[in-house]
Write a protein that holds these residues in place. Structure first.
Motif, PDB file in Angstrom:
ATOM      1  N   ILE A 236       0.853  -1.180   0.000  1.00 48.05           N
ATOM      2  CA  ILE A 236       0.000   0.000   0.000  1.00 48.05           C
ATOM      3  C   ILE A 236       0.890   1.231   0.000  1.00 48.05           C
ATOM      4  O   ILE A 236       1.824   1.338   0.799  1.00 48.05           O
ATOM      5  CB  ILE A 236      -0.914   0.018   1.234  1.00 48.05           C
ATOM      6  CG1 ILE A 236      -1.824  -1.207   1.241  1.00 48.05           C
ATOM      7  CG2 ILE A 236      -1.757   1.290   1.270  1.00 48.05           C
ATOM      8  CD1 ILE A 236      -2.553  -1.398   2.548  1.00 48.05           C
ATOM      9  N   ILE A 237       0.602   2.164  -0.897  1.00 43.56           N
ATOM     10  CA  ILE A 237       1.344   3.420  -0.971  1.00 43.56           C
ATOM     11  C   ILE A 237       0.322   4.537  -0.818  1.00 43.56           C
ATOM     12  O   ILE A 237      -0.591   4.662  -1.630  1.00 43.56           O
ATOM     13  CB  ILE A 237       2.087   3.548  -2.309  1.00 43.56           C
ATOM     14  CG1 ILE A 237       3.012   2.343  -2.505  1.00 43.56           C
ATOM     15  CG2 ILE A 237       2.877   4.850  -2.363  1.00 43.56           C
ATOM     16  CD1 ILE A 237       3.531   2.182  -3.908  1.00 43.56           C
ATOM     17  N   SER A 238       0.460   5.342   0.229  1.00 43.49           N
ATOM     18  CA  SER A 238      -0.582   6.304   0.590  1.00 43.49           C
ATOM     19  C   SER A 238      -0.112   7.743   0.514  1.00 43.49           C
ATOM     20  O   SER A 238       1.023   8.068   0.876  1.00 43.49           O
ATOM     21  CB  SER A 238      -1.090   6.032   2.012  1.00 43.49           C
ATOM     22  OG  SER A 238      -1.697   4.769   2.102  1.00 43.49           O
ATOM     23  N   THR A 239      -1.016   8.609   0.068  1.00 41.30           N
ATOM     24  CA  THR A 239      -0.811  10.051   0.130  1.00 41.30           C
ATOM     25  C   THR A 239      -1.153  10.527   1.539  1.00 41.30           C
ATOM     26  O   THR A 239      -1.538   9.736   2.407  1.00 41.30           O
ATOM     27  CB  THR A 239      -1.719  10.755  -0.882  1.00 41.30           C
ATOM     28  OG1 THR A 239      -3.093  10.519  -0.495  1.00 41.30           O
ATOM     29  CG2 THR A 239      -1.507  10.215  -2.292  1.00 41.30           C
ATOM     30  N   GLY A 240      -1.051  11.841   1.752  1.00 44.87           N
ATOM     31  CA  GLY A 240      -1.464  12.385   3.043  1.00 44.87           C
ATOM     32  C   GLY A 240      -2.919  12.106   3.330  1.00 44.87           C
ATOM     33  O   GLY A 240      -3.304  11.794   4.453  1.00 44.87           O
ATOM     34  N   LEU A 241      -3.751  12.201   2.283  1.00 49.20           N
ATOM     35  CA  LEU A 241      -5.172  11.903   2.447  1.00 49.20           C
ATOM     36  C   LEU A 241      -5.380  10.431   2.772  1.00 49.20           C
ATOM     37  O   LEU A 241      -6.174  10.068   3.641  1.00 49.20           O
ATOM     38  CB  LEU A 241      -5.931  12.277   1.169  1.00 49.20           C
ATOM     39  CG  LEU A 241      -7.449  12.342   1.250  1.00 49.20           C
ATOM     40  CD1 LEU A 241      -7.893  13.345   2.294  1.00 49.20           C
ATOM     41  CD2 LEU A 241      -8.022  12.703  -0.104  1.00 49.20           C
ATOM     42  N   GLY A 242      -4.658   9.556   2.074  1.00 46.65           N
ATOM     43  CA  GLY A 242      -4.768   8.123   2.332  1.00 46.65           C
ATOM     44  C   GLY A 242      -4.238   7.723   3.695  1.00 46.65           C
ATOM     45  O   GLY A 242      -4.659   6.703   4.256  1.00 46.65           O
ATOM     46  N   SER A 243      -3.316   8.528   4.241  1.00 49.98           N
ATOM     47  CA  SER A 243      -2.749   8.183   5.551  1.00 49.98           C
ATOM     48  C   SER A 243      -3.771   8.296   6.666  1.00 49.98           C
ATOM     49  O   SER A 243      -3.553   7.816   7.775  1.00 49.98           O
ATOM     50  CB  SER A 243      -1.546   9.084   5.860  1.00 49.98           C
ATOM     51  OG  SER A 243      -1.948  10.414   6.164  1.00 49.98           O
ATOM     52  N   THR A 244      -4.919   8.943   6.371  1.00 49.67           N
ATOM     53  CA  THR A 244      -5.983   9.055   7.365  1.00 49.67           C
ATOM     54  C   THR A 244      -6.985   7.919   7.255  1.00 49.67           C
ATOM     55  O   THR A 244      -7.914   7.844   8.050  1.00 49.67           O
ATOM     56  CB  THR A 244      -6.740  10.387   7.198  1.00 49.67           C
ATOM     57  OG1 THR A 244      -7.430  10.377   5.935  1.00 49.67           O
ATOM     58  CG2 THR A 244      -5.787  11.571   7.219  1.00 49.67           C
ATOM     59  N   ALA A 245      -6.813   7.030   6.252  1.00 51.13           N
ATOM     60  CA  ALA A 245      -7.810   5.989   6.014  1.00 51.13           C
ATOM     61  C   ALA A 245      -7.172   4.606   5.995  1.00 51.13           C
ATOM     62  O   ALA A 245      -6.952   3.994   7.041  1.00 51.13           O
ATOM     63  CB  ALA A 245      -8.544   6.282   4.697  1.00 51.13           C
TER      64      ALA A 245
END
Length: 283
Positions: A201-210
């Motif tokens: 999984i590679i997450s953006t800042g937005l994805g880091s909250t989910a």
């Protein structure tokens, strides 16, 4: 002499992105509400919840449409048309739906402002839906004049070996489509490692909250249960616009040929993560 045309705020077109409710999806599949009811009740589910959701969305859509009719230029598109829709540079985009609709719409924008509206706050938490339909009337003039405070969002991009480029607002998942192990080689900042896992999984800042937050919460809870680490609450997501990505390897398998030292970290500009498949197919 060159003449410059300045677009007045009220002349900016608003593009409203909508989504079908669960009931609308069922009617599209089974043609009538009665047939949809038969299917749902045959499963032992509650049809009334489908009806309440559909009615709430219809009320919110009516409220938003009345605001847009008073505004002037507007267009309504279903989320299924996003892949082929071309947004104008000065468009204002409004998404009426769940968080996923906002994230999906953002992928197709290039700095156009997006307003997320929560059609039913009692049902949806709405992390990306800070406004309600009734607030749109006051929001539009401020957005059109660039007076509304906006949150910048960093997106992630993956470049495939065949030249394709894919963008993600929340996360990129790299791995097999089925519940099987993937064999690959990971390279980051000079460190190269062969791994076996169910993907990454590679997450953006937005994805880091989910999604990334759920991964870290689960890992921390397991470690705490074994007396190895601190509480799950110690994980702190990034800001939405942070110029950095996080990656986490899912279920890494340690063996003689697959160490697990590089299973979590961050990606910064100028330091890409490179993955090379070590499988004869589905790589």
């Amino acid at each position: 002499m060159l003449e410059v045309a300045v677009v007045a705020p009220a002349e900016r077109k608003v593009v409203l992105v909508t989504r079908r409710t669960r009931l609308a999806d069922l009617v599209a599949r089974y043609h009538t509400v009665a047939q949809a009811r038969f299917y749902i009740e045959h499963l032992g589910a509650d049809m009334s919840d489908y009806l309440r959701e559909d009615e709430a969305y219809a009320r919110s859509l009516l409220t938003v449409t009345e605001v847009l009719q008073a505004w002037g230029r507007y267009q309504v598109i279903d989320r299924s048309l996003l892949t082929n829709f071309v947004f104008a540079e000065d468009d204002i985009v409004v998404a009426l739906g769940q968080d996923g609709l906002v994230a999906n719409t953002l992928k197709y924008l290039d700095e156009q402002p997006l307003v997320g509206l929560n059609p039913e706050p009692s049902r949806w938490d709405g992390l990306l839906l800070p406004f309600e339909p009734a607030q749109l009337r006051d929001l539009l003039p401020a957005v059109a004049r660039n007076k509304q405070v906006c949150k910048p969002i960093t997106m992630a991009e993956v470049c495939l070996s065949d030249g394709q480029r894919l963008r993600a607002v929340n996360d990129l998942f790299v791995g097999p489509r089925t519940h099987s192990s993937a064999l690959y080689e990971l390279e980051l900042r000079g460190h190269c490692e062969r791994q076996s896992s169910s993907g990454m999984i590679i997450s953006t800042g937005l994805g880091s909250t989910a999604w990334m937050k759920s991964v870290m919460t689960g890992a921390a809870a397991l470690a705490q249960r074994m007396g190895l680490q601190a509480a799950p609450e110690t994980y702190q997501p990034m800001s939405w616009g942070e110029d950095r990505l996080l990656f986490a390897v899912r279920e890494p398998f340690r063996s003689r040929s697959s160490p697990v030292s590089g299973v979590y970290g961050d990606l910064i500009p100028g330091s890409p993560l490179k993955l090379r498949p070590r499988m004869p197919e589905n790589g």
